[in-house]
Design an enzyme around this catalytic site. Structure first.
Site, short mmCIF file in Angstrom:
data_model
loop_
_atom_site.label_atom_id
_atom_site.label_comp_id
_atom_site.label_asym_id
_atom_site.label_seq_id
_atom_site.Cartn_x
_atom_site.Cartn_y
_atom_site.Cartn_z
N SER A 22 19.25 -25.17 8.18
CA SER A 22 18.25 -25.44 9.22
C SER A 22 18.88 -25.98 10.50
CB SER A 22 17.20 -26.43 8.69
OG SER A 22 17.82 -27.59 8.16
N ASN A 109 15.69 -36.56 1.82
CA ASN A 109 14.23 -36.47 1.78
C ASN A 109 13.55 -37.58 2.58
OD1 ASN A 109 14.90 -34.40 0.11
ND2 ASN A 109 14.10 -35.32 -1.78
N HIS A 155 -24.77 -18.38 27.57
CA HIS A 155 -24.62 -16.98 27.11
C HIS A 155 -24.00 -16.11 28.20
CE1 HIS A 155 -27.48 -18.02 23.81
NE2 HIS A 155 -28.00 -18.78 24.76
N SER A 276 0.43 -6.18 40.65
CA SER A 276 0.63 -5.01 39.80
C SER A 276 1.76 -4.17 40.38
CB SER A 276 -0.66 -4.19 39.75
OG SER A 276 -0.37 -2.85 39.43
N LYS A 282 -3.96 -5.52 43.55
CA LYS A 282 -4.22 -6.40 42.41
C LYS A 282 -3.77 -7.83 42.63
CE LYS A 282 -5.14 -5.29 38.54
NZ LYS A 282 -6.38 -5.46 37.79
N ASN A 284 -3.73 -10.78 39.87
CA ASN A 284 -4.04 -11.11 38.47
C ASN A 284 -3.78 -12.59 38.19
OD1 ASN A 284 -4.61 -8.40 38.03
ND2 ASN A 284 -2.49 -7.95 37.41
N GLU A 289 -4.28 -15.91 31.45
CA GLU A 289 -4.25 -15.02 30.28
C GLU A 289 -3.22 -15.51 29.28
OE1 GLU A 289 -3.87 -10.99 31.77
OE2 GLU A 289 -5.44 -11.39 33.25
N1 ARG Z 1 16.74 -29.51 6.13
C1 ARG Z 1 15.88 -30.16 5.21
C2 ARG Z 1 14.45 -30.14 5.72
O1 ARG Z 1 14.28 -29.90 6.85
C3 ARG Z 1 16.33 -31.56 5.01
C4 ARG Z 1 15.94 -32.13 3.69
C5 ARG Z 1 16.71 -31.48 2.61
N2 ARG Z 1 16.45 -32.10 1.37
C6 ARG Z 1 16.82 -31.53 0.22
N3 ARG Z 1 16.54 -32.13 -0.85
N4 ARG Z 1 17.43 -30.37 0.22
O2 ARG Z 1 13.51 -30.38 5.01
#
Ligand code: ARG
Length: 456
Positions: A22, A109, A155, A276, A282, A284, A289
């Site tokens: 990540s 965690n 309406h 446009s 035009k 716009n 939008e």
């Molecule tokens: N990259 C993980 C997340 O965004 C971090 C936590 C990972 N925890 C684990 N037990 N693998 O949730």
């Protein structure tokens, strides 16, 4: 080798790594991650799990890592799975083995839940302050137009005259409810997960109240199992941002309709209009939008993430990693939209003449019924009588005020000479003096309250 590699005899598959990592998006949490670690190092020292000197060394190393990130000098390594492993890996490179003591009793965690909450609390504040700019712009454009009248619609059919200020201020109050949702989301998210460990709690005597206070949270989370997997704060913010975007998509739709030449009520400034490539005439309203269109994206992020949460078993699950891109995307989208929408509103030209040209006497039919009521006719009968008059006028292709008194009296004996005074749009607006109504006086008070809300 990854930080958790001891149990394995082979490295992870490359495709799994690409899926699992990540770091590409969670690196933006570096400041919060390091902040959490500095506070945690102090808590470990306080609990006598590490010495004061070790804590100092670790904190010094973390400050250097922060400095590297801040100056764009941080070098990511192959094995940096996420921001937490990247920071810890670099810390150990800088301070040596003692850096490996930082994660004692901690899990990614409770760490990620803490980092992301800190980030979200700040993001909620930024969104609130960008919204305030737009609220101020609405007031500034509304204020000089408490007596400028346009057709009000229900309406999308002509209904009753209202003032421009009343129309614009209606959006101020929608946004104020969004502010309120952001405030309450922020209050709920001020619970610190740090010290919850992986799920069961921390076996070392770290002071969770102190951890919470040091990081600017109101309190520690009550239950470690809940704390590591609670992403209500993400859903809260996604919802607050989505509903806010829904409000703004309604404003955008009004602006699109009212700036259409068939209405011509308002003109978007050149800087916020687009042309446009083919049709030279035009003009716009693309920003509006985009506001309307991107609302779908915000709603998608919300409903997607709610689906992610549904049915997750207790404790942390990797599904939760989906929280970040959804929230980053929604808040980044709002962050790009809001300044443009605020500036478009601030520079809106109000075409009072076109508005006044669009006022048809049908808009006064309710006033005509109210006239009869004031003469003593029950409203339901007055409504029926005026209905008959509107039909007569339509049949003759005439305006209501073109009908002579005799014709009116053939429908109701309550009509008298003074009915002529009803055919005045300004008067119609003027009369709606009730709290929150469109009369200039009531709208001025509304604006006064809005200003005091903004000052708070
Ligand atoms: N990259 C993980 C997340 O965004 C971090 C936590 C990972 N925890 C684990 N037990 N693998 O949730």
């Amino acid at each position: 080798m990854s930080l958790w590699g001891g149990r394995f005899s082979q490295a992870s598959d490359d495709d799994l790594r690409a899926l699992n990592d990540s770091i590409d998006f969670d690196y933006v949490l570096y400041a919060e991650d390091i902040e959490g670690s500095i506070v945690y190092a102090r808590a470990l020292a306080h609990a006598e799990v590490i010495t004061q000197a070790e804590a100092e060394t670790i904190i010094g190393g973390l400050r250097q890592v922060l400095q590297e990130f801040d100056s764009d000098a941080f070098e990511f390594a192959e094995d940096d799975e996420d921001i937490h492993t990247a920071v810890e890996r670099r810390l150990i490179e800088i301070v040596g083995e003692v850096g490996g003591k930082l994660h004692t009793g901690r899990s990614r965690n409770d760490q990620v839940a803490t980092d992301f909450r800190l980030w979200a609390m700040r993001a909620a504040e930024n969104l609130a302050s960008e919204l305030r700019q737009l609220q101020s712009a609405l007031i500034a454009v509304a204020e000089p137009h408490c007596e400028t009248v346009l057709p009000g619609y229900t309406h999308l059919q002509p209904a009753q005259p209202i003032s421009v200020a009343h129309w614009l201020m209606s959006f101020f109050w929608m946004l104020e409810r969004d502010q309120d949702r952001l405030r309450s989301a922020r209050e709920r998210m001020a619970e610190c997960p740090l010290g919850s460990g992986a799920l069961a709690g921390n076996p070392f005597p770290v002071d969770r109240r102190q951890l919470a206070a040091d990081l600017g949270f109101e309190r520690p989370g009550e239950n470690s199992l809940d704390a590591v997997s609670d992403r209500d704060f993400v859903a809260d913010l996604l919802y607050a941002a989505s509903l806010c975007s829904i409000h703004l998509s309604r404003l955008a739709e009004d602006i699109l309709i009212y700036s259409n030449p068939a209405f011509g009520f308002i003109t978007l400034d050149d800087r916020y209009s687009t042309g446009s490539s083919l049709m030279p005439q035009k003009r716009n309203a693309d920003p509006m939008e985009l506001m309307r269109g991107k609302t779908g994206r915000l709603i998608g992020n919300l409903s997607g993430f709610l689906s992610t949460l549904k049915g997750l078993p207790s404790g942390y699950n990797k599904d939760l990693q989906e929280d970040k891109e959804a929230l980053f995307d929604s808040l980044e989208t709002m962050h790009r939209l809001l300044p443009v929408i605020a500036a478009s509103v601030a520079s809106l030209a109000i075409n009072a003449d076109a508005m006044s040209d669009a006022l048809s006497e049908d808009l006064l039919a309710t006033d005509l019924a109210d006239y009869l009521v004031k003469k003593g006719l029950p409203f339901r009968r007055a409504h029926h009588a005026v209905g008959a008059i509107v039909r007569k006028a339509a049949e003759q292709g005439a305006a209501l005020s073109d009908l002579d008194l005799e014709t009116l009296q053939s429908v109701s004996g309550y009509f008298a000479e003074d009915v002529a005074a009803v055919f005045d749009f300004g008067r119609s607006v003027q009369e709606r003096k009730s709290f929150g109504g469109t009369s200039p006086g009531a709208v001025k008070l509304q604006i006064k309250r809005a200003k005091s809300v903004l000052r708070q």
